[in-house]
Structures are given as C-alpha cells and as structure tokens.
Design an enzyme around this catalytic site. Sequence first.
Site, PDB file in Angstrom:
ATOM      1  N   HIS A 166      -1.097   4.592   6.944  1.00 42.37           N
ATOM      2  CA  HIS A 166      -0.504   5.278   5.791  1.00 42.37           C
ATOM      3  C   HIS A 166      -0.255   6.753   6.065  1.00 42.37           C
ATOM      4  O   HIS A 166      -0.934   7.356   6.889  1.00 42.37           O
ATOM      5  CB  HIS A 166      -1.419   5.095   4.580  1.00 42.37           C
ATOM      6  CG  HIS A 166      -1.738   3.662   4.319  1.00 42.37           C
ATOM      7  ND1 HIS A 166      -2.965   3.123   4.576  1.00 42.37           N
ATOM      8  CD2 HIS A 166      -0.957   2.648   3.893  1.00 42.37           C
ATOM      9  CE1 HIS A 166      -2.943   1.825   4.297  1.00 42.37           C
ATOM     10  NE2 HIS A 166      -1.722   1.503   3.894  1.00 42.37           N
ATOM     11  N   SER A 199       0.809  -1.222   0.000  1.00 43.79           N
ATOM     12  CA  SER A 199       0.000   0.000   0.000  1.00 43.79           C
ATOM     13  C   SER A 199       0.838   1.267   0.000  1.00 43.79           C
ATOM     14  O   SER A 199       0.343   2.329  -0.361  1.00 43.79           O
ATOM     15  CB  SER A 199      -0.925   0.014   1.221  1.00 43.79           C
ATOM     16  OG  SER A 199      -0.159  -0.112   2.403  1.00 43.79           O
ATOM     17  N   ASP A 210      -4.264   7.611   7.981  1.00 43.50           N
ATOM     18  CA  ASP A 210      -5.309   6.727   8.512  1.00 43.50           C
ATOM     19  C   ASP A 210      -4.795   5.780   9.591  1.00 43.50           C
ATOM     20  O   ASP A 210      -5.439   4.784   9.899  1.00 43.50           O
ATOM     21  CB  ASP A 210      -5.947   5.922   7.368  1.00 43.50           C
ATOM     22  CG  ASP A 210      -4.926   5.046   6.657  1.00 43.50           C
ATOM     23  OD1 ASP A 210      -3.760   4.998   7.092  1.00 43.50           O
ATOM     24  OD2 ASP A 210      -5.294   4.392   5.653  1.00 43.50           O
TER      25      ASP A 210
END
Length: 382
Positions: free
Chosen positions: A347, A37, A344
Amino acid sequence: MKFLKFLPPLVILLSLLLLVSSSSCCNIPALFNFGDSNSDTGGFSAAFGPLPPPYGETYFGMPAGRGSDGRLIIDFIAESLGLPYLSSYLDSLSANFSHGANFAAVGSTIIDQNVTLSQGGYSPFFLDAQLKQFLQFKSRSQLVYNQGGVFKGLMPKEAYFPQALYTVDIGQNDLTAAILGNKSADKFIRNAMAEFSRVIKNIYEIGGRNFWIHNTGPLGCLPFFLVRVNLTPTNLDSAGCWIPYNKLAQQFNAKLYNTVIELRREFPLAAFTYVDVYSVKYLLISQAQKYGFEEPLTACCGYGGGKLNVDTRVRCGATGKNVDGTKYLLSNLCKNPLKRVSWDGVHYTEAAAKWVFDRISTGEYSDPPNSLNTVCHINYQD
Ligand SMILES: *[C@@H]1O[C@H](CO)[C@@H](O)[C@H](O)[C@H]1NC(C)=O
Ligand SMILES: *[C@@H]1O[C@H](CO)[C@@H](O)[C@H](O)[C@H]1NC(C)=O
Ligand SMILES: *[C@@H]1O[C@H](CO)[C@@H](O)[C@H](O)[C@H]1NC(C)=O
C-alpha cells in the site's frame, strides 16, 4: 460575432445555458465506494480485527482501518467533494452513513476465489458480496431513515442515490490470485470483466448514474511483489519494476477500458469516468526524486532492510519468529513517511495517495477528462 445578432434571442440564451451547464459543477451529495484495500476505510478491520500500529500514525495518530499511514485516495475524494470520510458498511461502531457508505475491504477480488482468509486466501467480501451489501443498504437505510430522530441524521436521503458518485477500485487482488495460482490471464480477465459489468449494471438499474472507475496500479512496482520474483535484469524496466506483472496489469486495464466503453453505449444516461491511476502511480515511482520522494521501491514499514525492506514473515506492525523459531522480529519504520511512496510494501503512503489524488482529480488522466467537479457530465468524444 456579427451573425449572432441575427439569431433569435432564445437560441442565444439556450446556447449560453448549455455552455454554463457543460462547465458547471456537479452537486454530489453522497459517495458509495466498492473495492479492495486501496480504498478500504475500515471494513476489513471491523470484520477481522484492527490493523496494528504504526498504521494510521501520520494522520489519524492511531490505526484507522486503512492500509496506510494516513488517508487514502478515497478520503481525498470525499474531502474534495465536501463530504465526510466514508464509514464502512461493516462498521457497527460510530458509523454515519448520511453522505454515503464504503463497501471496500482489504483482500477483496472481483471474482470469488473460493480460498478463505485463514487459508491464506482472499476477502469474503468480493465484488458481488459488496453489491449485495449495497442493495441491502439502499432499501434498509430508508426504513431506518423513516424512523426519524437520531436515525434520520445517520442515513442518506433517498434522493441522494441517483445523485451520488459511485467509485470503484478493484482488480489488484484478482491479478495477484492469477499470478500466484498460475492462471491464464485471458480467461481470468474475461471472467472478471463480465462480473464487473454485471455489478455496474445492477447499480445502474437501482438508480446509480455517476461512476468513477479507477484502473489498477503497476503491480510490478510493489516491493511486496518484487521480493517474490527472481529479479533478472531482462525483466526489470528502467524504474526497477517487474515487467511481466506490469504487463498483466496493463492487459487488465485495456480490457477494463473496453468494458467502460461498452457500459457507456449501453447506458447513455449515465456518466462513466475511467481514471488512469496506473499512469499516475507509475509516473510517481519512476520519477520519485523529481517529485520530492525517495526510495520508491522500499517499504517504509517492513522488515529486513535492503532495497525492498520486505519480509513476508514479518509484515508492517507485526512481530514474527525467526526461521529457527526462537527469536521475535519486529518490523521497522522509515524516518520520513512523508517522503516515501510505499508504506508497507503493498500500500501507498498518505503522501503518495495525496500526490496521486492531486493529479487524477483534475481529469487530466481520465477518459472523458472529467474532473471530480464534473463527474456528472456526459461528454464523450466517441
Ligand atoms: C469458485 O467456485 C465456483 C463454484 O464451484 C466456480 O464456479 C468458480 O469458478 C470458482 N472460482 C475460482 C476463482 O476458482
Ligand atoms: C452524521 O454526519 C453528518 C455529516 O457530517 C452530520 O451532519 C450529522 O450530524 C451526523 N449525524 C449524527 C447523528 O451524528
Ligand atoms: C505455470 O504454467 C505454465 C504453463 O501453463 C507451466 O509451464 C509452469 O510450470 C507453471 N508454473 C507453476 C509454478 O505451476
């Protein structure tokens, strides 16, 4: 200087040429990225459904397949090389691969974890799956390119593959799997390194020559991980990060560095740049105020408030039920994401990504100290 005039002009010319070429820019026509990610620009979303708002709101004004409020480090790399943002290989809508492709996906690991996403596990696009996608991309993109017409403008030229930059940022989810699965760090790191090496060799064998390898960030500074541990002062460092998780990340990075050194020995014709992303992220978190950021250990988008603003039941952009099963909860959003580090809880914000990019792109945190403009240079000290 005096002795110079005794040298034959040709030698002077050659040494001047060498000087020029050792500082000259590399012409990178394409970017191929592998990872999780930290650099997914839409793969996970294409496969499993889009991330909810407010993902993407700072830059794209809507969710854009990135685990952030805006651009990721890989986006800034593309911008800096004068290339368009990378389409995800998995994206079948409006993908344009003329200058590269992105194989990264949220939740990806180096080692296949054998636990599916629906079981709370990891991405099926682990590193070997990403390699296979790339191998297929390399051969089939040329068949498509040769059809001409509109297809030609959507696929990379064959000549781009050896000139391209191959970027890798993976390992964070392997660390997570080891922590949650209570696995021996030595063993999983050993396996992960063997696999990492094998994948890079495969890319080399089909022509890849320029590699830009990120190490993994300080896992113990991520709010999402801090909320899981029983915070005892003895295990927290002065920045408020969880020492055992950061030690594990550092252990992984030390082995990754050795792996890159071995790859250099094995493939002297390739340029491997090892980028110490860990140190830059840690610098930002530990000295956030100094650099104009606030609350580096608090998720901007999350639930529950408090120091971390993380609740594993209610992720960013999601609604969730209360423990009694009745009330719906809605995640909250900080006032100024431009001043925040964590988006979040896992991230980073776009602002943090840009800050990190500005430092790693100069070469100051890399070995060898190649900047993004000199990634094709082979000038190792060892
Ligand atoms: C996944 O399964 C394969 C085949 O059984 C095994 O070799 C591998 O070690 C497993 N991976 C993990 C992380 O447990
Ligand atoms: C794909 O992107 C490139 C670079 O941005 C652009 O020049 C080209 O026109 C695009 N191709 C199509 C078919 O839109
Ligand atoms: C993790 O492993 C250690 C030693 O192998 C053991 O003492 C401990 O109980 C395990 N913890 C969990 C949660 O399984």
